[in-house]
Motif scaffolding. Structure first.
Motif, PDB file in Angstrom:
ATOM      1  N   VAL A 121       0.841  -1.208   0.000  1.00  0.00           N
ATOM      2  CA  VAL A 121       0.000   0.000   0.000  1.00  0.00           C
ATOM      3  C   VAL A 121       0.870   1.250   0.000  1.00  0.00           C
ATOM      4  CG1 VAL A 121      -1.669   1.343   1.343  1.00  0.00           C
ATOM      5  CG2 VAL A 121      -1.978  -1.127   1.092  1.00  0.00           C
ATOM      6  N   VAL A 122       1.902   1.265   0.844  1.00  0.00           N
ATOM      7  CA  VAL A 122       2.813   2.412   0.899  1.00  0.00           C
ATOM      8  C   VAL A 122       3.508   2.594  -0.449  1.00  0.00           C
ATOM      9  CG1 VAL A 122       4.930   3.312   1.957  1.00  0.00           C
ATOM     10  CG2 VAL A 122       3.158   2.300   3.400  1.00  0.00           C
ATOM     11  N   ALA A 123       3.944   1.492  -1.065  1.00  0.00           N
ATOM     12  CA  ALA A 123       4.621   1.567  -2.368  1.00  0.00           C
ATOM     13  C   ALA A 123       3.693   2.146  -3.436  1.00  0.00           C
ATOM     14  CB  ALA A 123       5.113   0.182  -2.781  1.00  0.00           C
ATOM     15  N   ARG A 124       2.418   1.731  -3.418  1.00  0.00           N
ATOM     16  CA  ARG A 124       1.458   2.280  -4.402  1.00  0.00           C
ATOM     17  C   ARG A 124       1.265   3.774  -4.187  1.00  0.00           C
ATOM     18  NH1 ARG A 124      -1.569  -2.481  -3.617  1.00  0.00           N
ATOM     19  NH2 ARG A 124      -3.052  -1.412  -2.250  1.00  0.00           N
ATOM     20  N   ALA A 125       1.168   4.185  -2.936  1.00  0.00           N
ATOM     21  CA  ALA A 125       1.006   5.614  -2.640  1.00  0.00           C
ATOM     22  C   ALA A 125       2.218   6.398  -3.134  1.00  0.00           C
ATOM     23  CB  ALA A 125       0.811   5.816  -1.134  1.00  0.00           C
ATOM     24  N   CYS A 126       3.410   5.838  -2.920  1.00  0.00           N
ATOM     25  CA  CYS A 126       4.633   6.526  -3.350  1.00  0.00           C
ATOM     26  C   CYS A 126       4.725   6.634  -4.869  1.00  0.00           C
ATOM     27  CB  CYS A 126       5.861   5.832  -2.765  1.00  0.00           C
ATOM     28  SG  CYS A 126       6.018   6.071  -0.973  1.00  0.00           S
ATOM     29  N   LYS A 127       4.140   5.657  -5.577  1.00  0.00           N
ATOM     30  CA  LYS A 127       4.096   5.767  -7.045  1.00  0.00           C
ATOM     31  C   LYS A 127       3.236   6.953  -7.462  1.00  0.00           C
ATOM     32  CE  LYS A 127       3.332   1.199  -7.697  1.00  0.00           C
ATOM     33  NZ  LYS A 127       3.056  -0.062  -8.423  1.00  0.00           N
ATOM     34  N   ILE A 134      -2.172  11.804   0.022  1.00  0.00           N
ATOM     35  CA  ILE A 134      -2.074  10.548  -0.725  1.00  0.00           C
ATOM     36  C   ILE A 134      -1.787   9.389   0.228  1.00  0.00           C
ATOM     37  CG2 ILE A 134      -0.590   9.243  -2.329  1.00  0.00           C
ATOM     38  CD1 ILE A 134      -0.371  11.831  -4.010  1.00  0.00           C
ATOM     39  N   LEU A 135      -0.844   9.579   1.146  1.00  0.00           N
ATOM     40  CA  LEU A 135      -0.484   8.509   2.076  1.00  0.00           C
ATOM     41  C   LEU A 135      -1.604   8.219   3.070  1.00  0.00           C
ATOM     42  CD1 LEU A 135       3.241   9.437   2.482  1.00  0.00           C
ATOM     43  CD2 LEU A 135       2.443   7.119   2.008  1.00  0.00           C
ATOM     44  N   LEU A 136      -2.267   9.260   3.559  1.00  0.00           N
ATOM     45  CA  LEU A 136      -3.375   9.058   4.498  1.00  0.00           C
ATOM     46  C   LEU A 136      -4.519   8.299   3.829  1.00  0.00           C
ATOM     47  CD1 LEU A 136      -3.577  12.501   6.337  1.00  0.00           C
ATOM     48  CD2 LEU A 136      -2.704  10.354   7.266  1.00  0.00           C
ATOM     49  N   GLU A 137      -4.872   8.741   2.627  1.00  0.00           N
ATOM     50  CA  GLU A 137      -5.999   8.133   1.901  1.00  0.00           C
ATOM     51  C   GLU A 137      -5.703   6.672   1.554  1.00  0.00           C
ATOM     52  OE1 GLU A 137      -7.674   8.519  -2.567  1.00  0.00           O
ATOM     53  OE2 GLU A 137      -7.357  10.436  -1.545  1.00  0.00           O
ATOM     54  N   ALA A 138      -4.469   6.402   1.099  1.00  0.00           N
ATOM     55  CA  ALA A 138      -4.107   5.048   0.684  1.00  0.00           C
ATOM     56  C   ALA A 138      -4.146   4.067   1.847  1.00  0.00           C
ATOM     57  CB  ALA A 138      -2.709   5.057   0.058  1.00  0.00           C
ATOM     58  N   ASN A 139      -3.806   4.558   3.052  1.00  0.00           N
ATOM     59  CA  ASN A 139      -3.679   3.666   4.203  1.00  0.00           C
ATOM     60  C   ASN A 139      -4.928   3.598   5.077  1.00  0.00           C
ATOM     61  OD1 ASN A 139      -0.783   2.517   4.452  1.00  0.00           O
ATOM     62  ND2 ASN A 139      -0.464   4.641   3.836  1.00  0.00           N
ATOM     63  N   ALA A 140      -5.966   4.371   4.750  1.00  0.00           N
ATOM     64  CA  ALA A 140      -7.140   4.451   5.627  1.00  0.00           C
ATOM     65  C   ALA A 140      -7.976   3.177   5.631  1.00  0.00           C
ATOM     66  CB  ALA A 140      -8.011   5.633   5.207  1.00  0.00           C
ATOM     67  N   TRP A 141      -8.095   2.511   4.491  1.00  0.00           N
ATOM     68  CA  TRP A 141      -9.112   1.468   4.333  1.00  0.00           C
ATOM     69  C   TRP A 141      -8.568   0.047   4.230  1.00  0.00           C
ATOM     70  CZ3 TRP A 141      -8.509  -1.361  -0.104  1.00  0.00           C
ATOM     71  CH2 TRP A 141      -7.685  -0.791  -1.090  1.00  0.00           C
ATOM     72  N   GLY A 142      -7.240  -0.119   4.172  1.00  0.00           N
ATOM     73  CA  GLY A 142      -6.679  -1.426   3.849  1.00  0.00           C
ATOM     74  C   GLY A 142      -6.801  -2.486   4.921  1.00  0.00           C
ATOM     75  N   GLY A 143      -6.958  -2.069   6.196  1.00  0.00           N
ATOM     76  CA  GLY A 143      -7.109  -3.046   7.264  1.00  0.00           C
ATOM     77  C   GLY A 143      -5.807  -3.498   7.895  1.00  0.00           C
ATOM     78  N   GLN A 144      -4.666  -2.868   7.510  1.00  0.00           N
ATOM     79  CA  GLN A 144      -3.376  -3.260   8.090  1.00  0.00           C
ATOM     80  C   GLN A 144      -2.947  -2.356   9.244  1.00  0.00           C
ATOM     81  OE1 GLN A 144      -3.123  -2.405   4.469  1.00  0.00           O
ATOM     82  NE2 GLN A 144      -4.096  -4.384   4.125  1.00  0.00           N
ATOM     83  N   HIS A 164      -0.693  -2.607  13.099  1.00  0.00           N
ATOM     84  CA  HIS A 164       0.530  -1.847  12.861  1.00  0.00           C
ATOM     85  C   HIS A 164       0.307  -0.340  12.995  1.00  0.00           C
ATOM     86  CE1 HIS A 164       1.361  -5.732  10.862  1.00  0.00           C
ATOM     87  NE2 HIS A 164       2.587  -5.504  11.281  1.00  0.00           N
ATOM     88  N   LEU A 165       1.408   0.347  13.286  1.00  0.00           N
ATOM     89  CA  LEU A 165       1.436   1.807  13.329  1.00  0.00           C
ATOM     90  C   LEU A 165       2.404   2.274  12.246  1.00  0.00           C
ATOM     91  CD1 LEU A 165       1.823   2.309  17.201  1.00  0.00           C
ATOM     92  CD2 LEU A 165      -0.305   2.396  15.875  1.00  0.00           C
ATOM     93  N   LEU A 166       1.990   3.251  11.466  1.00  0.00           N
ATOM     94  CA  LEU A 166       2.816   3.791  10.383  1.00  0.00           C
ATOM     95  C   LEU A 166       3.167   5.238  10.692  1.00  0.00           C
ATOM     96  CD1 LEU A 166       3.981   3.651   7.423  1.00  0.00           C
ATOM     97  CD2 LEU A 166       1.713   4.426   6.663  1.00  0.00           C
ATOM     98  N   LEU A 167       4.455   5.563  10.620  1.00  0.00           N
ATOM     99  CA  LEU A 167       4.897   6.950  10.734  1.00  0.00           C
ATOM    100  C   LEU A 167       5.551   7.338   9.418  1.00  0.00           C
ATOM    101  CD1 LEU A 167       6.125   5.423  13.679  1.00  0.00           C
ATOM    102  CD2 LEU A 167       5.850   7.829  14.271  1.00  0.00           C
ATOM    103  N   PHE A 168       5.331   8.576   8.961  1.00  0.00           N
ATOM    104  CA  PHE A 168       5.956   8.972   7.702  1.00  0.00           C
ATOM    105  C   PHE A 168       6.224  10.465   7.618  1.00  0.00           C
ATOM    106  CE2 PHE A 168       1.357   8.567   6.924  1.00  0.00           C
ATOM    107  CZ  PHE A 168       1.029   9.833   6.455  1.00  0.00           C
TER     108      PHE A 168
END
Length: 337
Positions: free
Chosen positions: A29-35, A73-83, A107-111
């Motif tokens: 998910v993070v990789a897709r957001a970075c693309k 982009i990062l917030l939106e991409a990671n909101a719904w995935g369930g990880q 998990h917790l994601l910091l960016f």
């Protein structure tokens, strides 16, 4: 030689028992957001993304339009995935909870959504830095204090540099690996496995304009480098400074070197320049897994117990022997006081 995609690499890591399925999906998910961020940065002026956003972040720094776009982009991409249980951004004061309508993960994601953004308008490489922690057991709604874990507890860390090529560098604690975005097929492809940073180097990166504000041991160390072959180090050193941490660190990952953002009189009251949770810890994890070293000039960065989500620290990282010399000078000076 057959190319290995990021997804294939993640499956290999799962099969080897080094990561679980949830962490693997989170990296995807993070990789897709970075693309998506790479596409926005590549458009430059044509995408209407350059210049100031007219807002400030939690650090009191002016935000660029791309800072805001990358964060969204990062917030939106990671909101719904369930990880994720929650995420935290350098651009926001408090952690962002996962909306109740979506499943929550462990998990917790910091960016730092766009590191080096002051360089955007002049077309110099910028990047995204991220760190992944495990959410403490029994915590349903993570708050800032649940993110305050030492760097040694990181499950994964990485950065993406948006330059002539878009490159992701990633570690799970089993070596540091590089993936290059193949724009024709839209996939990150493994380009270097188990990167090793040379222990010795003759290249350093530092903001020399702050020299007059440095502490005495830093003045001593850099003075010796500048003295070159005629000085106590007995060899010439070259200086490089992009002023974009991802670009400076990526140079070290590619060919060795050291990066310093030491304590100085201007920033002493803040504790340092770079953020422990968003920049120092993930970069320290990446560098150490590649055989380098990372300290505050006095102690290991990843051994620090964080005291705040936006805590700042000095950063010394890169080729092990030079980091050790610079750190020794600071410890020695402290002992003499």
């Amino acid at each position: 030689m057959k190319s290995i995609s990021l997804i294939q690499f993640l499956i290999e890591e799962r099969r080897a028992g080094r990561i679980n399925a949830e962490l693997s999906l989170l990296i995807e998910v993070v990789a897709r957001a970075c693309k998506r961020i790479a596409v926005a940065t590549n458009k430059g002026a044509l995408g209407g993304v350059l210049g100031e956003a007219g807002t400030g972040n939690i650090q009191g720094e002016a935000q660029k339009k791309l800072d805001v776009i990358s964060n969204e982009i990062l917030l939106e991409a990671n909101a719904w995935g369930g990880q994720l249980a929650a995420c935290a951004s350098e651009e926001m004061e408090d952690p962002q909870p996962i909306p109740d309508m979506y499943p929550k993960g462990h998990h917790l994601l910091l960016f730092d959504p766009l590191d080096g953004s002051s360089n955007i308008d002049v077309n110099i490489s910028v990047g995204t830095i991220f760190s992944i922690l495990r959410c403490p057991d029994g915590v349903a709604e993570p708050k800032a204090e649940h993110f305050l874990q030492p760097g040694t507890t990181q499950l994964a860390a990485g950065y993406v540099v948006y330059g002539p090529a878009t490159v992701m560098v990633l570690t799970f604690g089993h070596g540091t690996h590089e993936f290059t975005l193949d724009r024709e097929v839209g996939s990150f492809i493994l380009s270097r496995r188990d990167i090793r940073i040379p222990e010795e180097t003759a290249e350093f990166a530092i903001n020399m304009s702050n020299q007059r504000h440095w502490e005495a041991p830093m003045q001593r160390y850099i003075g010796e480098l500048l003295a070159g072959k005629d000085g106590p180090r007995g060899k010439d050193f070259n200086m490089r400074w992009v002023a974009s941490m991802v670009a400076d660190v990526h140079r070290i990952i590619t060919r060795g070197g050291v990066f310093f953002y030491p304590l100085d009189a201007k920033i002493k009251s803040k504790g340092g320049k770079l953020r422990l949770m968003y920049e120092a810890n993930p970069m320290a994890f990446i560098i150490e897994q590649a055989g380098g070293a990372a300290t505050t000039g006095r102690e290991a960065i990843m051994g620090l117990q964080p005291t705040g989500l936006h805590q700042r620290v000095p950063v010394f990282l890169g080729s092990k022997k030079e980091v050790e010399v610079a750190t020794h000078y600071h410890v020695e000076a402290d002992a003499a006081v």
